[in-house]
Design a protein around this motif. Structure first.
Motif, PDB file in Angstrom:
ATOM      1  N   ARG A  65       0.756  -1.229   0.027  1.00  0.00           N
ATOM      2  CA  ARG A  65      -0.050  -0.021  -0.042  1.00  0.00           C
ATOM      3  C   ARG A  65       0.957   1.157  -0.117  1.00  0.00           C
ATOM      4  O   ARG A  65       0.474   2.135  -0.560  1.00  0.00           O
ATOM      5  CB  ARG A  65      -0.922  -0.149   1.142  1.00  0.00           C
ATOM      6  CG  ARG A  65      -2.160  -0.923   1.169  1.00  0.00           C
ATOM      7  CD  ARG A  65      -3.234  -0.630   1.037  1.00  0.00           C
ATOM      8  NE  ARG A  65      -3.878   0.704   1.867  1.00  0.00           N
ATOM      9  CZ  ARG A  65      -4.750   1.380   1.424  1.00  0.00           C
ATOM     10  NH1 ARG A  65      -5.256   1.443   0.086  1.00  0.00           N
ATOM     11  NH2 ARG A  65      -5.193   2.377   2.094  1.00  0.00           N
ATOM     12  N   PHE A  81      -6.154  -2.322  -6.643  1.00  0.00           N
ATOM     13  CA  PHE A  81      -7.369  -2.506  -5.886  1.00  0.00           C
ATOM     14  C   PHE A  81      -8.285  -3.801  -6.654  1.00  0.00           C
ATOM     15  O   PHE A  81      -8.555  -4.637  -6.050  1.00  0.00           O
ATOM     16  CB  PHE A  81      -8.339  -1.350  -5.819  1.00  0.00           C
ATOM     17  CG  PHE A  81      -9.613  -1.534  -5.230  1.00  0.00           C
ATOM     18  CD1 PHE A  81      -9.929  -1.756  -3.964  1.00  0.00           C
ATOM     19  CD2 PHE A  81     -10.585  -1.806  -6.019  1.00  0.00           C
ATOM     20  CE1 PHE A  81     -11.030  -2.124  -3.548  1.00  0.00           C
ATOM     21  CE2 PHE A  81     -12.022  -2.198  -5.686  1.00  0.00           C
ATOM     22  CZ  PHE A  81     -12.015  -2.091  -4.185  1.00  0.00           C
ATOM     23  N   TYR A 100     -10.102   4.376  -0.592  1.00  0.00           N
ATOM     24  CA  TYR A 100      -8.969   3.312  -0.352  1.00  0.00           C
ATOM     25  C   TYR A 100      -7.753   3.623  -1.211  1.00  0.00           C
ATOM     26  O   TYR A 100      -6.603   3.426  -0.766  1.00  0.00           O
ATOM     27  CB  TYR A 100      -9.641   2.073  -0.723  1.00  0.00           C
ATOM     28  CG  TYR A 100      -8.551   0.720  -0.445  1.00  0.00           C
ATOM     29  CD1 TYR A 100      -8.503   0.405   0.748  1.00  0.00           C
ATOM     30  CD2 TYR A 100      -8.053   0.266  -1.420  1.00  0.00           C
ATOM     31  CE1 TYR A 100      -7.656  -0.776   0.766  1.00  0.00           C
ATOM     32  CE2 TYR A 100      -7.087  -0.650  -1.359  1.00  0.00           C
ATOM     33  CZ  TYR A 100      -6.696  -1.331  -0.204  1.00  0.00           C
ATOM     34  OH  TYR A 100      -6.037  -2.266   0.085  1.00  0.00           O
ATOM     35  N   ILE A 101      -8.037   3.964  -2.440  1.00  0.00           N
ATOM     36  CA  ILE A 101      -6.710   4.307  -3.327  1.00  0.00           C
ATOM     37  C   ILE A 101      -6.521   5.653  -3.440  1.00  0.00           C
ATOM     38  O   ILE A 101      -5.539   5.934  -3.918  1.00  0.00           O
ATOM     39  CB  ILE A 101      -7.232   3.901  -4.513  1.00  0.00           C
ATOM     40  CG1 ILE A 101      -8.607   4.670  -5.484  1.00  0.00           C
ATOM     41  CG2 ILE A 101      -7.369   2.403  -4.682  1.00  0.00           C
ATOM     42  CD1 ILE A 101      -8.595   4.384  -6.879  1.00  0.00           C
TER      43      ILE A 101
END
Length: 118
Positions: A65, A81, A100-101
């Motif tokens: 990540r 993802f 999330y990204i």
């Protein structure tokens, strides 16, 4: 996390915990006092090895990540993802995927549109 995944909170390896969890679907969860659980894990060789394996998997995930945020553009992070969570993508709200990204929901829509037109 997806169905069948296993998550250990940071309290097992830190004196304090700043994490929180949000579920978009029903889940089964166990909550326990880390101060009481860690000695049990360390007292049994098999449990200790399991604990180490989970920590190593968590570290690898966090390193991927971090690498993604430092070295990949938004489209590449979205493709990462999809590689990890593609089977669940339709069940995940777009704003949570975008978060999330590390992009806005609107940017995610543009990325999806660009990828679909290729």
């Amino acid at each position: 996390m997806l169905e069948g995944d296993f998550l250990i909170g940071e309290s097992l390896f830190s004196a304090t915990s700043t994490e929180s969890f949000s579920a978009i679907e029903d889940l089964h969860c166990l909550r326990f006092a880390a101060a009481q659980m860690k000695p049990i894990l360390m007292a049994d060789a098999a449990l200790t090895q399991l604990y180490i394996a989970v920590l190593e998997d968590t570290l690898r995930y966090k390193m991927r990540r971090e690498y993604g945020f430092q070295n990949l553009d938004a489209a590449a992070r979205y493709q990462e993802f999809r590689a990890l969570f593609g089977k669940a993508e339709a069940r995940i709200p777009q704003n949570q995927i975008a978060s999330y990204i590390g992009i806005t929901k609107e940017s995610l829509s543009r990325i999806r549109k660009n990828l679909a037109s290729r």
